[in-house]
Scaffold this motif. Structure first.
Motif, PDB file in Angstrom:
ATOM      1  N   ARG A 116       0.811  -1.219   0.000  1.00  0.00           N
ATOM      2  CA  ARG A 116       0.000   0.000   0.000  1.00  0.00           C
ATOM      3  C   ARG A 116       0.848   1.275   0.000  1.00  0.00           C
ATOM      4  NH1 ARG A 116      -4.988  -1.510   4.026  1.00  0.00           N
ATOM      5  NH2 ARG A 116      -5.751  -3.207   2.752  1.00  0.00           N
ATOM      6  N   LEU A 117       2.145   1.146   0.137  1.00  0.00           N
ATOM      7  CA  LEU A 117       3.018   2.317   0.122  1.00  0.00           C
ATOM      8  C   LEU A 117       3.224   2.795  -1.309  1.00  0.00           C
ATOM      9  CD1 LEU A 117       5.866   1.236   2.575  1.00  0.00           C
ATOM     10  CD2 LEU A 117       3.993   2.799   3.043  1.00  0.00           C
ATOM     11  N   ASN A 118       3.347   4.111  -1.496  1.00  0.00           N
ATOM     12  CA  ASN A 118       3.707   4.583  -2.829  1.00  0.00           C
ATOM     13  C   ASN A 118       5.194   4.319  -3.050  1.00  0.00           C
ATOM     14  OD1 ASN A 118       5.275   6.740  -1.781  1.00  0.00           O
ATOM     15  ND2 ASN A 118       3.502   8.075  -1.707  1.00  0.00           N
ATOM     16  N   ASN A 119       5.670   4.513  -4.250  1.00  0.00           N
ATOM     17  CA  ASN A 119       7.049   4.152  -4.592  1.00  0.00           C
ATOM     18  C   ASN A 119       8.086   4.867  -3.736  1.00  0.00           C
ATOM     19  OD1 ASN A 119       6.121   2.452  -6.583  1.00  0.00           O
ATOM     20  ND2 ASN A 119       6.334   3.956  -8.217  1.00  0.00           N
ATOM     21  N   MET A 127      17.554  -2.694  -3.738  1.00  0.00           N
ATOM     22  CA  MET A 127      17.293  -1.281  -3.523  1.00  0.00           C
ATOM     23  C   MET A 127      17.936  -0.427  -4.613  1.00  0.00           C
ATOM     24  SD  MET A 127      18.189   1.205  -0.322  1.00  0.00           S
ATOM     25  CE  MET A 127      19.809   1.552  -0.969  1.00  0.00           C
ATOM     26  N   GLU A 128      19.143  -0.791  -5.022  1.00  0.00           N
ATOM     27  CA  GLU A 128      19.811  -0.045  -6.092  1.00  0.00           C
ATOM     28  C   GLU A 128      19.044  -0.189  -7.404  1.00  0.00           C
ATOM     29  OE1 GLU A 128      23.790  -1.602  -5.943  1.00  0.00           O
ATOM     30  OE2 GLU A 128      24.305  -0.395  -4.186  1.00  0.00           O
ATOM     31  N   GLN A 129      18.509  -1.377  -7.671  1.00  0.00           N
ATOM     32  CA  GLN A 129      17.702  -1.579  -8.876  1.00  0.00           C
ATOM     33  C   GLN A 129      16.415  -0.764  -8.794  1.00  0.00           C
ATOM     34  OE1 GLN A 129      18.477  -3.279 -11.762  1.00  0.00           O
ATOM     35  NE2 GLN A 129      16.657  -2.187 -12.445  1.00  0.00           N
ATOM     36  N   LEU A 175      13.102   3.884 -10.362  1.00  0.00           N
ATOM     37  CA  LEU A 175      12.406   5.123 -10.003  1.00  0.00           C
ATOM     38  C   LEU A 175      12.956   6.308 -10.790  1.00  0.00           C
ATOM     39  CD1 LEU A 175      12.048   4.736  -6.136  1.00  0.00           C
ATOM     40  CD2 LEU A 175      10.212   4.692  -7.823  1.00  0.00           C
ATOM     41  N   LYS A 176      14.251   6.313 -11.036  1.00  0.00           N
ATOM     42  CA  LYS A 176      14.836   7.408 -11.824  1.00  0.00           C
ATOM     43  C   LYS A 176      14.288   7.395 -13.243  1.00  0.00           C
ATOM     44  CE  LYS A 176      19.155   7.692  -9.267  1.00  0.00           C
ATOM     45  NZ  LYS A 176      20.573   7.355  -9.277  1.00  0.00           N
ATOM     46  N   ILE A 177      14.129   6.206 -13.815  1.00  0.00           N
ATOM     47  CA  ILE A 177      13.587   6.099 -15.172  1.00  0.00           C
ATOM     48  C   ILE A 177      12.145   6.587 -15.195  1.00  0.00           C
ATOM     49  CG2 ILE A 177      12.875   4.458 -16.961  1.00  0.00           C
ATOM     50  CD1 ILE A 177      15.358   2.797 -16.184  1.00  0.00           C
ATOM     51  N   SER A 178      11.361   6.203 -14.176  1.00  0.00           N
ATOM     52  CA  SER A 178       9.952   6.603 -14.156  1.00  0.00           C
ATOM     53  C   SER A 178       9.788   8.101 -13.962  1.00  0.00           C
ATOM     54  CB  SER A 178       9.196   5.840 -13.067  1.00  0.00           C
ATOM     55  OG  SER A 178       9.571   6.277 -11.788  1.00  0.00           O
ATOM     56  N   GLN A 179      10.808   8.779 -13.441  1.00  0.00           N
ATOM     57  CA  GLN A 179      10.729  10.216 -13.224  1.00  0.00           C
ATOM     58  C   GLN A 179      11.366  11.006 -14.359  1.00  0.00           C
ATOM     59  OE1 GLN A 179      12.650  10.718  -9.450  1.00  0.00           O
ATOM     60  NE2 GLN A 179      10.920   9.939  -8.304  1.00  0.00           N
ATOM     61  N   LYS A 180      11.924  10.302 -15.333  1.00  0.00           N
ATOM     62  CA  LYS A 180      12.614  10.954 -16.428  1.00  0.00           C
ATOM     63  C   LYS A 180      11.627  11.731 -17.294  1.00  0.00           C
ATOM     64  CE  LYS A 180      14.278   8.866 -20.290  1.00  0.00           C
ATOM     65  NZ  LYS A 180      15.066   7.940 -21.076  1.00  0.00           N
TER      66      LYS A 180
END
Length: 73
Positions: free
Chosen positions: A11-14, A49-51, A56-61
């Motif tokens: 239920r947590l967001n990313n 966690m690194e993956q 997350l970086k890709i999804s925020q690009k």
């Protein structure tokens, strides 16, 4: 004082999930007993966690990033 019975990570967001895992990893690495007994699991958690961080970086690009990089080249 209340005790936490369960955690519902689905239920947590990313961002909250990443922060939770980061905190768990930091506490595990800081505790010598846990680090010595669970070193393999800590390494696996750190890799996961690194993956997740990369994902997350890709999804925020920005959608324009690739076009800008191409224009710069």
């Amino acid at each position: 004082m209340s005790e936490i019975a369960t955690l519902s990570l689905e239920r947590l967001n990313n961002g909250a999930h990443f922060l939770f895992i980061s905190n768990v990893l930091a506490r595990a690495e800081a505790d010598a007993t846990i680090k010595s007994k669970l070193s393999t699991q800590i390494v696996s958690l750190k890799a996961a966690m690194e993956q997740e961080d990369e994902d997350l970086k890709i999804s925020q690009k920005s959608m324009l990033t690739d076009d800008i990089a191409t224009a710069d080249a």
